[in-house]
Structures are given as structure tokens and as C-alpha cells.
Design a protein around this motif. Sequence first.
Motif, mmCIF file in Angstrom:
data_model
loop_
_atom_site.group_PDB
_atom_site.id
_atom_site.type_symbol
_atom_site.label_atom_id
_atom_site.label_comp_id
_atom_site.label_asym_id
_atom_site.label_seq_id
_atom_site.Cartn_x
_atom_site.Cartn_y
_atom_site.Cartn_z
ATOM 1 N N THR A 147 0.843 -1.209 0.000
ATOM 2 C CA THR A 147 0.000 0.000 0.000
ATOM 3 C C THR A 147 0.870 1.248 0.000
ATOM 4 O OG1 THR A 147 -1.669 -1.234 1.251
ATOM 5 C CG2 THR A 147 -1.944 1.150 1.148
ATOM 6 N N ALA A 148 1.962 1.216 0.768
ATOM 7 C CA ALA A 148 2.909 2.351 0.759
ATOM 8 C C ALA A 148 3.477 2.558 -0.645
ATOM 9 C CB ALA A 148 4.029 2.107 1.766
ATOM 10 N N ALA A 149 3.767 1.453 -1.344
ATOM 11 C CA ALA A 149 4.284 1.550 -2.719
ATOM 12 C C ALA A 149 3.233 2.159 -3.648
ATOM 13 C CB ALA A 149 4.701 0.166 -3.213
ATOM 14 N N GLU A 150 1.981 1.747 -3.473
ATOM 15 C CA GLU A 150 0.897 2.290 -4.308
ATOM 16 C C GLU A 150 0.703 3.794 -4.060
ATOM 17 O OE1 GLU A 150 -0.730 0.949 -6.669
ATOM 18 O OE2 GLU A 150 -0.271 -1.165 -6.473
ATOM 19 N N VAL A 151 0.805 4.184 -2.801
ATOM 20 C CA VAL A 151 0.680 5.616 -2.472
ATOM 21 C C VAL A 151 1.868 6.385 -3.057
ATOM 22 C CG1 VAL A 151 0.770 7.272 -0.555
ATOM 23 C CG2 VAL A 151 -0.780 5.307 -0.433
ATOM 24 N N ALA A 152 3.073 5.839 -2.898
ATOM 25 C CA ALA A 152 4.270 6.495 -3.447
ATOM 26 C C ALA A 152 4.153 6.664 -4.957
ATOM 27 C CB ALA A 152 5.516 5.686 -3.097
ATOM 28 N N LEU A 153 3.630 5.638 -5.629
ATOM 29 C CA LEU A 153 3.439 5.718 -7.089
ATOM 30 C C LEU A 153 2.601 6.940 -7.465
ATOM 31 C CD1 LEU A 153 3.551 4.444 -9.954
ATOM 32 C CD2 LEU A 153 1.519 3.113 -9.326
ATOM 33 N N ARG A 154 1.626 7.270 -6.628
ATOM 34 C CA ARG A 154 0.714 8.386 -6.927
ATOM 35 C C ARG A 154 1.265 9.739 -6.484
ATOM 36 N NH1 ARG A 154 -1.485 3.794 -7.059
ATOM 37 N NH2 ARG A 154 -3.425 3.436 -8.194
ATOM 38 N N LEU A 155 2.273 9.724 -5.604
ATOM 39 C CA LEU A 155 2.840 10.985 -5.107
ATOM 40 C C LEU A 155 4.170 11.349 -5.776
ATOM 41 C CD1 LEU A 155 2.090 10.747 -1.268
ATOM 42 C CD2 LEU A 155 0.780 11.948 -3.023
ATOM 43 N N LYS A 157 5.348 12.443 -8.586
ATOM 44 C CA LYS A 157 4.899 13.015 -9.856
ATOM 45 C C LYS A 157 5.372 14.461 -9.924
ATOM 46 C CE LYS A 157 0.417 12.990 -9.979
ATOM 47 N NZ LYS A 157 -1.003 12.632 -9.719
ATOM 48 N N PRO A 158 5.517 14.992 -11.134
ATOM 49 C CA PRO A 158 6.052 16.354 -11.268
ATOM 50 C C PRO A 158 5.305 17.361 -10.394
ATOM 51 C CG PRO A 158 5.913 15.305 -13.412
ATOM 52 C CD PRO A 158 5.256 14.368 -12.436
ATOM 53 N N GLY A 159 6.071 18.198 -9.705
ATOM 54 C CA GLY A 159 5.495 19.225 -8.831
ATOM 55 C C GLY A 159 5.448 18.818 -7.377
ATOM 56 N N LYS A 160 5.463 17.494 -7.091
ATOM 57 C CA LYS A 160 5.461 17.022 -5.704
ATOM 58 C C LYS A 160 6.892 16.998 -5.164
ATOM 59 C CE LYS A 160 1.082 15.580 -4.935
ATOM 60 N NZ LYS A 160 0.282 16.096 -3.815
ATOM 61 N N LYS A 161 7.001 17.008 -3.815
ATOM 62 C CA LYS A 161 8.320 17.034 -3.175
ATOM 63 C C LYS A 161 8.629 15.674 -2.529
ATOM 64 C CE LYS A 161 9.223 21.594 -3.580
ATOM 65 N NZ LYS A 161 8.329 22.506 -2.938
ATOM 66 N N ASN A 162 9.925 15.391 -2.378
ATOM 67 C CA ASN A 162 10.339 14.096 -1.823
ATOM 68 C C ASN A 162 9.838 13.883 -0.389
ATOM 69 O OD1 ASN A 162 12.118 16.072 -0.872
ATOM 70 N ND2 ASN A 162 13.987 14.863 -1.238
ATOM 71 N N HIS A 163 9.818 14.959 0.430
ATOM 72 C CA HIS A 163 9.412 14.774 1.840
ATOM 73 C C HIS A 163 7.936 14.383 1.957
ATOM 74 C CE1 HIS A 163 7.097 18.530 2.365
ATOM 75 N NE2 HIS A 163 7.968 19.061 1.529
ATOM 76 N N GLU A 164 7.109 14.751 0.963
ATOM 77 C CA GLU A 164 5.690 14.369 0.994
ATOM 78 C C GLU A 164 5.543 12.852 0.900
ATOM 79 O OE1 GLU A 164 3.001 16.919 -1.504
ATOM 80 O OE2 GLU A 164 4.893 17.844 -2.117
ATOM 81 N N VAL A 165 6.409 12.234 0.122
ATOM 82 C CA VAL A 165 6.373 10.776 -0.027
ATOM 83 C C VAL A 165 6.829 10.112 1.266
ATOM 84 C CG1 VAL A 165 7.217 8.805 -1.378
ATOM 85 C CG2 VAL A 165 6.840 11.011 -2.504
ATOM 86 N N ASP A 211 18.615 16.516 0.824
ATOM 87 C CA ASP A 211 18.147 17.797 0.285
ATOM 88 C C ASP A 211 16.716 17.664 -0.190
ATOM 89 O OD1 ASP A 211 20.630 18.878 0.727
ATOM 90 O OD2 ASP A 211 21.356 18.473 -1.305
ATOM 91 N N GLU A 212 15.943 18.726 0.035
ATOM 92 C CA GLU A 212 14.584 18.727 -0.514
ATOM 93 C C GLU A 212 14.681 18.725 -2.035
ATOM 94 O OE1 GLU A 212 11.322 22.064 -0.750
ATOM 95 O OE2 GLU A 212 11.138 21.049 1.192
ATOM 96 N N ALA A 213 13.829 17.919 -2.667
ATOM 97 C CA ALA A 213 13.860 17.824 -4.126
ATOM 98 C C ALA A 213 12.442 17.755 -4.656
ATOM 99 C CB ALA A 213 14.643 16.588 -4.551
ATOM 100 N N GLU A 214 12.257 18.289 -5.842
ATOM 101 C CA GLU A 214 10.959 18.232 -6.514
ATOM 102 C C GLU A 214 11.079 17.290 -7.707
ATOM 103 O OE1 GLU A 214 8.465 21.430 -9.048
ATOM 104 O OE2 GLU A 214 8.761 22.005 -6.949
ATOM 105 N N PHE A 215 10.078 16.428 -7.871
ATOM 106 C CA PHE A 215 10.080 15.503 -9.009
ATOM 107 C C PHE A 215 9.759 16.278 -10.287
ATOM 108 C CE2 PHE A 215 8.440 13.149 -5.244
ATOM 109 C CZ PHE A 215 9.568 12.369 -5.027
ATOM 110 N N GLU A 216 10.385 15.856 -11.381
ATOM 111 C CA GLU A 216 10.188 16.539 -12.658
ATOM 112 C C GLU A 216 9.861 15.543 -13.769
ATOM 113 O OE1 GLU A 216 13.240 19.584 -13.532
ATOM 114 O OE2 GLU A 216 13.981 19.182 -11.503
ATOM 115 N N GLU A 217 9.173 16.051 -14.782
ATOM 116 C CA GLU A 217 8.836 15.232 -15.940
ATOM 117 C C GLU A 217 10.108 14.678 -16.587
ATOM 118 O OE1 GLU A 217 6.884 16.515 -20.013
ATOM 119 O OE2 GLU A 217 5.397 16.667 -18.397
#
Length: 394
Positions: A147-155, A157-165, A211-217
Motif C-alpha cells: 500500500t505504501a508503494a501504491e501511495v508512493a506511485l501516486r505521489l 509526480k512532477p510538482g510534488k516534493k520528496n518529503h511528501e512521499v 536535500d529537498e527535491a521536486e520531481f520533474e517530468e
Amino acid sequence: MSDDERGEEKELDLSSPEVVTKYKSAAEIVNKALQLVLSECKPNVKIVDICEKGDSYIREQTGSMYKNVKKKIERGVAFPTCLSVNNTVCHYSPLASDETVLKEGDILKIDMGCHIDGFIAVVAHTHVLQQGPVTGRAADVITAANTAAEVALRLVKPGKKNHEVTEAIQKVAAAYDCKIVEGVLSHQLKQFVIDGNKVVLSVANPETRVDEAEFEENEVYAINIVASTGDGKPRLLDEKQTTVYKRAVDQSYQLKMKASRFIYSEISQNFPIMPFSARALEEKRARLGLVECVNHDLLQPYPVLHEKPGDYVAHIKFTVLLMPNGSDRITSHALQELQLTKAVDDPEIKAWLSLPVKTKKKGGGKKKKGKRLEKGEGEAEPMEEETLNGSAQG
């Protein structure tokens, strides 16, 4: 190809269709290798034999590709097959002399990787060696990781940050009375780079910060989730169990021992970039030579870590391509039937699971067939109960 030549080349990403094809070809091979390894997992079979079959399959399949091209394309094992049992967390890939066998009821974590031209696809999967549905705390911990993997898959994504995951996967594990294991990292993947600079921490604490990072396309990530019924603080019990290493390409040192020089030369020639198992080296010489190489940081070890005896550990890892039309999870394997000890009904987790994986295009573009993990918006919602609660009754 030398390290310098690699550094000078233009960095390729998913904007190139050829790169996408290579990632997907590597993923197809590693998914089939995982299927093969699972089919070999039976009571009384030696772990080393199973690991060797996984690696051999990847070598054979990649070896038959790109044979008639002018420029040599490197390809093969990107991470050696590891088979970690019960409270062993990760990186167990024993030497040929090891006699350890599987037993009925073992919880198996299989971890492996393949690359084509340096484009890497990794996967890890958890399976209990038994007939019929998995029950009790073993079912809880596998569902927590999945379930954690499924949630991570959805988070992721471009614009989201690593700490949110990081925060989300810890919340998911807690809902099943489990812990996300500390020290496990999810890395960005790049050509010939299995541990890119953008990182998702499994657990944020004062000792491990990134370091805080943002996912990108057009980025690629290996999302790595390990859950435990224990305290989630694994320990190194025996350094001699470590067999997986990666050459530290930015380090140099004049080795003193002849055995060390011989082994390091062999590693530099055969495993210049990707992690490898010491099983591929001559065993007696390797035992002598690897120590000096590790002590002077020429090799990065992947230690075999353990939770306490009696703890259950589950591992799910997948490779995801952040494509313009959404996330494409290219490595995975279906789970066994799971019957949990309790149902989870957390509204925030449900909301995460209902997020789309793909972005719907106007005019209804082509749909992927079959795999529910790759379906588009509006089709992610029905998987909530199945993902959250396995086959839990009530």
C-alpha cells in the motif's frame, strides 16, 4: 567505455523514445527474471542456486540483444539477485560455498536489477513460501509495504516534493501497526547511475537528512519500500555476510596487497559501474582482497541487515518513468492472497490511493491493456479496498 567518456556525453532522458524503449526492455527482462526466481523458490533449495539462476537469466537475455550494432552497448545485471529471508532485511546474495536453504513458511524478499545501455530497471517483491492465503502479521506487513508503494506511485509526480512521499509511506505503515525500515533510500535513476542525487528517505530523522527535491517530468525513480513488524531499525550482525559491492568511481588509492590489486583490477574490468556480487569473483582471493578495497573506500558495500528474530519484513521496489502523460510503473509482480488481522479505513490513505496514475487525455487516447497499476484517472478508485485490505473480512 571509460568514466571520462561517460561524463562527457549528453545526458539522455525519457524525452528520447529510444531511451524509453531501453528502460522498458530492461523492465521486461527483470520482470521475467523475478517470475523465474519465484518459480525456483521451494523448500530445501539452496539460496545461492536461486540467486545464480536470476543473474544468469538476465545475462542471457540481455546478451542476445543489440548484438549486431556498430557501437558496443553495455548491458546485463544492474543489481545482483538477492534473496533475504524472514527478519533479514536486504542484500543477502550468498557465495557459492553457502549451504543455506529455504524452508516452508519463509518470508522471501527478492531484489534484482537489469540494465540496457545503462538504463536501469529494478524490482523487489515479497512472497511467503506456502500454499493458500497468507494470514496474520505476515499479511499485514506485506500489505503495508504494498500500500505504501501504491501511495508512493501516486505521489512521485512532477510538482510534488520528496518529503511528501516520506511522510505518506510512514503513515501507511502505521495504519497496519508496522514501521517503515530506516536507512532505505529511493533514488533517481539515470544512465549508468543507480543511486542518483535526488533521493526519497524512507524515514526522516536527525541522523539521515537529504536535500529537498521536486520531481520533474522525464525523470526515472526506483521507489524502494521496506516495512517491518519490528522497530524498523535494522542492524548489521556480521560483516562477513556482505557480498554485494559497487565500485566508487570517484575514489583512488594505491592498494598494498597483491590480492587486493588483482581483485580490484578484475572488478574495474567486469563491474566498472553497477553493483555486483562477490560470488562472481574467485572466492578465496576475494575474501582477502575485498577488505582492503572497502577499508580505503574503493568499494561501497551493501550490508546484509537484520531486524530482530521473529520480526516480519516485507520489501517492494519498483521502477517508475515520469512520462508527460503520467507515471508508468514498469516493474512489478502480483502478490499472493493476503488476509489481514484488521481492516484499514483511513480517509487520507484512501484519498491518496484514489489519485490518478496516468493523466487522461482529451479524446480518449490509447489505453494500456491489462495492468491495473497503469490505468488512468477514474480507474484508480476501485482498487482502494483491495489495496488497503487485501482479502480482509470486515
